[in-house]
Design a protein around this motif. Structure first.
Motif, PDB file in Angstrom:
ATOM      1  N   GLN A 137       0.842  -1.187   0.000  1.00 34.51           N
ATOM      2  CA  GLN A 137       0.000   0.000   0.000  1.00 34.51           C
ATOM      3  C   GLN A 137       0.882   1.242   0.000  1.00 34.51           C
ATOM      4  O   GLN A 137       1.797   1.366   0.795  1.00 34.51           O
ATOM      5  CB  GLN A 137      -0.906   0.005   1.234  1.00 34.51           C
ATOM      6  N   VAL A 138       0.578   2.167  -0.894  1.00 36.66           N
ATOM      7  CA  VAL A 138       1.373   3.378  -1.024  1.00 36.66           C
ATOM      8  C   VAL A 138       0.865   4.430  -0.044  1.00 36.66           C
ATOM      9  O   VAL A 138      -0.332   4.679   0.060  1.00 36.66           O
ATOM     10  CB  VAL A 138       1.306   3.920  -2.458  1.00 36.66           C
ATOM     11  N   GLN A 139       1.788   5.042   0.654  1.00 37.65           N
ATOM     12  CA  GLN A 139       1.458   6.165   1.526  1.00 37.65           C
ATOM     13  C   GLN A 139       2.421   7.305   1.246  1.00 37.65           C
ATOM     14  O   GLN A 139       3.617   7.082   1.052  1.00 37.65           O
ATOM     15  CB  GLN A 139       1.552   5.771   2.992  1.00 37.65           C
ATOM     16  N   LEU A 140       1.891   8.510   1.217  1.00 36.00           N
ATOM     17  CA  LEU A 140       2.714   9.703   1.071  1.00 36.00           C
ATOM     18  C   LEU A 140       2.780  10.401   2.420  1.00 36.00           C
ATOM     19  O   LEU A 140       1.746  10.646   3.042  1.00 36.00           O
ATOM     20  CB  LEU A 140       2.120  10.656   0.029  1.00 36.00           C
ATOM     21  N   VAL A 141       3.993  10.714   2.837  1.00 31.49           N
ATOM     22  CA  VAL A 141       4.187  11.333   4.144  1.00 31.49           C
ATOM     23  C   VAL A 141       4.895  12.669   3.959  1.00 31.49           C
ATOM     24  O   VAL A 141       6.025  12.712   3.467  1.00 31.49           O
ATOM     25  CB  VAL A 141       5.006  10.433   5.083  1.00 31.49           C
ATOM     26  N   GLU A 142       4.199  13.744   4.354  1.00 31.64           N
ATOM     27  CA  GLU A 142       4.766  15.088   4.243  1.00 31.64           C
ATOM     28  C   GLU A 142       5.434  15.481   5.558  1.00 31.64           C
ATOM     29  O   GLU A 142       5.040  15.008   6.635  1.00 31.64           O
ATOM     30  CB  GLU A 142       3.693  16.131   3.926  1.00 31.64           C
ATOM     31  N   SER A 143       6.388  16.377   5.462  1.00 33.03           N
ATOM     32  CA  SER A 143       7.029  16.946   6.647  1.00 33.03           C
ATOM     33  C   SER A 143       7.556  18.326   6.294  1.00 33.03           C
ATOM     34  O   SER A 143       7.661  18.670   5.110  1.00 33.03           O
ATOM     35  CB  SER A 143       8.163  16.045   7.146  1.00 33.03           C
ATOM     36  N   GLY A 144       7.880  19.095   7.335  1.00 28.17           N
ATOM     37  CA  GLY A 144       8.503  20.391   7.122  1.00 28.17           C
ATOM     38  C   GLY A 144       7.605  21.584   7.351  1.00 28.17           C
ATOM     39  O   GLY A 144       8.058  22.727   7.279  1.00 28.17           O
ATOM     40  N   GLY A 145       6.328  21.347   7.606  1.00 25.29           N
ATOM     41  CA  GLY A 145       5.440  22.478   7.867  1.00 25.29           C
ATOM     42  C   GLY A 145       5.696  23.087   9.228  1.00 25.29           C
ATOM     43  O   GLY A 145       6.482  22.575  10.025  1.00 25.29           O
ATOM     44  N   ALA A 204       7.159   8.919  -0.671  1.00 31.58           N
ATOM     45  CA  ALA A 204       6.198   7.842  -0.912  1.00 31.58           C
ATOM     46  C   ALA A 204       6.773   6.535  -0.391  1.00 31.58           C
ATOM     47  O   ALA A 204       7.870   6.134  -0.791  1.00 31.58           O
ATOM     48  CB  ALA A 204       5.881   7.723  -2.396  1.00 31.58           C
ATOM     49  N   SER A 205       6.032   5.908   0.501  1.00 29.63           N
ATOM     50  CA  SER A 205       6.457   4.606   1.006  1.00 29.63           C
ATOM     51  C   SER A 205       5.633   3.522   0.338  1.00 29.63           C
ATOM     52  O   SER A 205       4.524   3.763  -0.122  1.00 29.63           O
ATOM     53  CB  SER A 205       6.271   4.541   2.519  1.00 29.63           C
ATOM     54  N   GLY A 206       6.168   2.320   0.295  1.00 28.48           N
ATOM     55  CA  GLY A 206       5.485   1.256  -0.412  1.00 28.48           C
ATOM     56  C   GLY A 206       5.961   1.196  -1.855  1.00 28.48           C
ATOM     57  O   GLY A 206       6.812   1.970  -2.274  1.00 28.48           O
ATOM     58  N   VAL A 207       5.384   0.299  -2.604  1.00 29.12           N
ATOM     59  CA  VAL A 207       5.797   0.092  -3.987  1.00 29.12           C
ATOM     60  C   VAL A 207       4.947   0.970  -4.888  1.00 29.12           C
ATOM     61  O   VAL A 207       3.721   0.860  -4.912  1.00 29.12           O
ATOM     62  CB  VAL A 207       5.645  -1.380  -4.391  1.00 29.12           C
ATOM     63  N   THR A 258      10.536  11.035  -3.962  1.00 26.85           N
ATOM     64  CA  THR A 258      10.485  12.163  -3.035  1.00 26.85           C
ATOM     65  C   THR A 258      10.290  13.451  -3.808  1.00 26.85           C
ATOM     66  O   THR A 258      10.858  13.634  -4.888  1.00 26.85           O
ATOM     67  CB  THR A 258      11.795  12.244  -2.223  1.00 26.85           C
ATOM     68  N   VAL A 259       9.490  14.337  -3.254  1.00 28.92           N
ATOM     69  CA  VAL A 259       9.296  15.650  -3.848  1.00 28.92           C
ATOM     70  C   VAL A 259       9.446  16.696  -2.752  1.00 28.92           C
ATOM     71  O   VAL A 259       9.067  16.461  -1.595  1.00 28.92           O
ATOM     72  CB  VAL A 259       7.929  15.758  -4.557  1.00 28.92           C
TER      73      VAL A 259
END
Length: 117
Positions: free
Chosen positions: A1-9, A24-27, A77-78
């Motif tokens: 399962q793909v998950q996108l995790v943001e940080s830096g706010g 993005a984690s997962g495949v 990563t973006v």
């Protein structure tokens, strides 16, 4: 399962800078675009910046010259470098990955950016 995790706010004063990251984690395969969107209270979600797999980028007029998007396809990563921040940049920022095989959009959970003195 793909998950996108943001940080830096976070909270920053007008004129300050922040750098958002999204991993993005997962495949995940066939990413042909990554981007950042934002939604302020009472407003619709809007595109801030997008970058393609060939590194072509577009920006909302309101952030041109102040924000820079970059991506690392190999690391899924973006980033969004935000300079000269203004109070009107205050919003929840969401990252987005778009794939073409299959066609699908993935969204992160959002990270709050508050610009205030």
């Amino acid at each position: 399962q793909v998950q996108l995790v943001e940080s830096g706010g976070g909270l920053v004063q007008p004129g300050g800078s922040l750098r958002l990251s999204c991993v993005a984690s997962g495949v995940i395969f066939s990413v042909n675009g990554m981007g950042w969107y934002r939604q302020a209270p009472g407003k619709r979600r809007e595109m801030v910046a997008r970058i393609t797999d060939t590194s072509a980028s577009i920006y909302a007029d309101s952030v041109k010259g102040r924000f820079t998007i970059s991506g690392d396809n190999a690391k899924n990563t973006v980033y969004l470098q935000m300079n000269s921040l203004k109070p009107e940049d205050t919003a929840v920022y969401y990252c987005n990955f778009h794939t073409w095989k299959p066609v699908q959009n993935y969204w992160g959970q959002g990270t709050q950016v508050t610009v205030s003195s």
